[in-house]
Design an enzyme around this catalytic site. Structure first.
Site, PDB file in Angstrom:
ATOM      1  N   ARG A   1       0.966  -1.131  -0.014  1.00 46.04           N
ATOM      2  CA  ARG A   1      -0.073  -0.006   0.152  1.00 46.04           C
ATOM      3  C   ARG A   1       0.863   1.444   0.017  1.00 46.04           C
ATOM      4  NH1 ARG A   1      -2.605  -3.839   1.538  1.00 46.04           N
ATOM      5  NH2 ARG A   1      -0.912  -4.327   2.454  1.00 46.04           N
ATOM      6  N   THR A   2       1.791   1.173   1.016  1.00 43.26           N
ATOM      7  CA  THR A   2       2.348   2.557   1.113  1.00 43.26           C
ATOM      8  C   THR A   2       3.193   3.289  -0.203  1.00 43.26           C
ATOM      9  OG1 THR A   2       2.420   2.133   3.304  1.00 43.26           O
ATOM     10  CG2 THR A   2       3.814   3.993   2.550  1.00 43.26           C
TER      11      THR A   2
ATOM     12  N   LYS B   1      25.571  -3.722  -0.517  1.00 45.96           N
ATOM     13  CA  LYS B   1      26.840  -3.775  -0.611  1.00 45.96           C
ATOM     14  C   LYS B   1      27.309  -2.871   0.414  1.00 45.96           C
ATOM     15  CE  LYS B   1      26.562  -3.201  -5.425  1.00 45.96           C
ATOM     16  NZ  LYS B   1      26.739  -1.768  -6.461  1.00 45.96           N
TER      17      LYS B   1
ATOM     18  N   ARG C   1      11.045   4.104   3.692  1.00 47.86           N
ATOM     19  CA  ARG C   1      10.516   3.019   4.795  1.00 47.86           C
ATOM     20  C   ARG C   1      11.971   2.187   4.964  1.00 47.86           C
ATOM     21  NH1 ARG C   1       5.601  -1.151   4.586  1.00 47.86           N
ATOM     22  NH2 ARG C   1       4.606   0.867   5.319  1.00 47.86           N
TER      23      ARG C   1
ATOM     24  N   HIS D   1       4.554   5.801  11.525  1.00 48.55           N
ATOM     25  CA  HIS D   1       3.989   5.823  10.212  1.00 48.55           C
ATOM     26  C   HIS D   1       3.212   6.703   9.937  1.00 48.55           C
ATOM     27  CE1 HIS D   1       3.248   4.030   6.377  1.00 48.55           C
ATOM     28  NE2 HIS D   1       2.856   2.949   6.794  1.00 48.55           N
TER      29      HIS D   1
END
Ligand code: CP
Length: 321
Positions: free
Chosen positions: A64-65, A93, A114, A142
């Site tokens: 969703r986000t 890396k 995120r 959030h």
């Protein structure tokens, strides 16, 4: 955009959105009204971000986000770039968040991040030359889910004040719960009913936020059925498997609360069931057709409120700050 765009008064110039309290109640109100307007007149906004780019840097899975941010930018006429996992970026890396953000600041006009580590968006903001939006950091916050939740409440109940909000499930690790509580304590008369197993109670710093606001209150419960008749909102959450230290504890707690149509029989007629999603077992799929269910509408509102936020942060669409 038209001169009527309410965002022209919002002071979000080159700001980062890390926490749900990084926007004032007045700014949230203006974002909600703008999102309503976008929903009503999408064609008016279709080129508002032409020539602008949004980077979505996702170090943790999302449906969703990430996709709603990307859809939001595309529907505003902008472009998107980014990655959807650590493995597909140079984080694999060993590149730091700070270096990644320095680089992407030269490629995009705003960054959505995120990350599994709490505080990573704060580090990102320190090194960014463009606005950073926290799309979820560990078990912490959030903020754009909270904007989504507020838009859902505003549209479905018509009011954000004096509500009784039941929060059910994993209140310890559920960052959407922590964000929503920190936002809703600013609306007078909010009462919280915190429904969780003892081991998944809301953290003390979250409870303290409620305790310190006159007129807000909370009670704790271990039974959804007891709380149901008083609720205006039942906000269900998933037990956050990825935040547990051992599988056995997750398995023991994962099905602590399962909402089904029988448990909804004592709900007030206008009560709404919300869930940030994804759902696992905590809402029986037969609830999806129940008149109380609003979680799929909630996910859609997320696109419109993120459109409003992008417009504000990029000062686009005739928005004059
Ligand atoms: N609600 C939410 O954050 O969903 P995703 O994890 O799919 O982005």
């Amino acid at each position: 955009m038209t001169e009527a765009n309410p965002l022209r008064h919002v002071d979000v110039r080159l700001r980062h959105i890390i926490d749900s309290r990084d926007l004032s109640v007045e700014e949230i109100d203006l974002l909600l009204r703008t999102a309503d307007d976008i929903l009503a007149r999408p064609a008016e906004y279709a080129a508002a971000c032409a020539g602008k780019k949004l980077a979505t840097l996702f170090y943790e899975p999302s449906t969703r986000t990430r996709l709603s941010f990307e859809a939001a930018m595309l529907e505003l006429g902008g472009s998107i770039l980014g990655f959807s996992s650590q493995d597909s970026s140079s984080a694999a890396k060993g590149e730091s968040v700070a270096d990644t953000i320095r680089i992407v600041s030269g490629y995009a006009d705003a960054i959505v991040l995120r990350h599994p580590k709490e505080g990573a968006p704060v580090v990102a903001a320190r090194h960014a030359r463009v606005p950073v939006i926290n799309a979820g950091d560990g078990g912490h916050n959030h903020p754009t889910q909270t904007l989504t939740d507020l838009m859902t409440i505003h549209r479905e109940l018509g009011n954000l004040e004096g509500l009784t909000v039941g929060l059910c499930g994993d209140l310890k690790f559920g960052r959407t719960v922590h964000s929503l509580i920190s936002a809703m304590v600013r609306y007078p008369g909010t009462r919280f009913v915190l429904i969780s197993p003892q081991e998944l109670r809301a953290p003390d710093y979250v409870l303290e936020m409620i305790r310190t606001v006159p007129g807000c209150s909370y009670e704790e419960s271990q039974r959804m059925e007891d709380a149901m008749p008083a609720l205006d909102i039942l906000y269900m959450t998933r037990v956050q498997k990825e935040r547990f230290f051992n599988e056995a504890d997750y398995v023991r707690l994962k099905d602590s609360f399962i909402l089904d149509t029988r448990k909804l029989r004592t709900a007030k007629p206008g009560m709404i069931v919300m869930h940030p999603l994804p759902r696992v077992n905590e809402i029986d799929t037969r609830v999806d057709q129940n008149p109380h269910a609003r979680y799929f509408e909630q996910a859609l509102y997320g696109k419109y409120i993120r459109m409003a936020l992008i417009l504000a942060l990029l000062e686009r669409g005739g928005v004059r700050l």
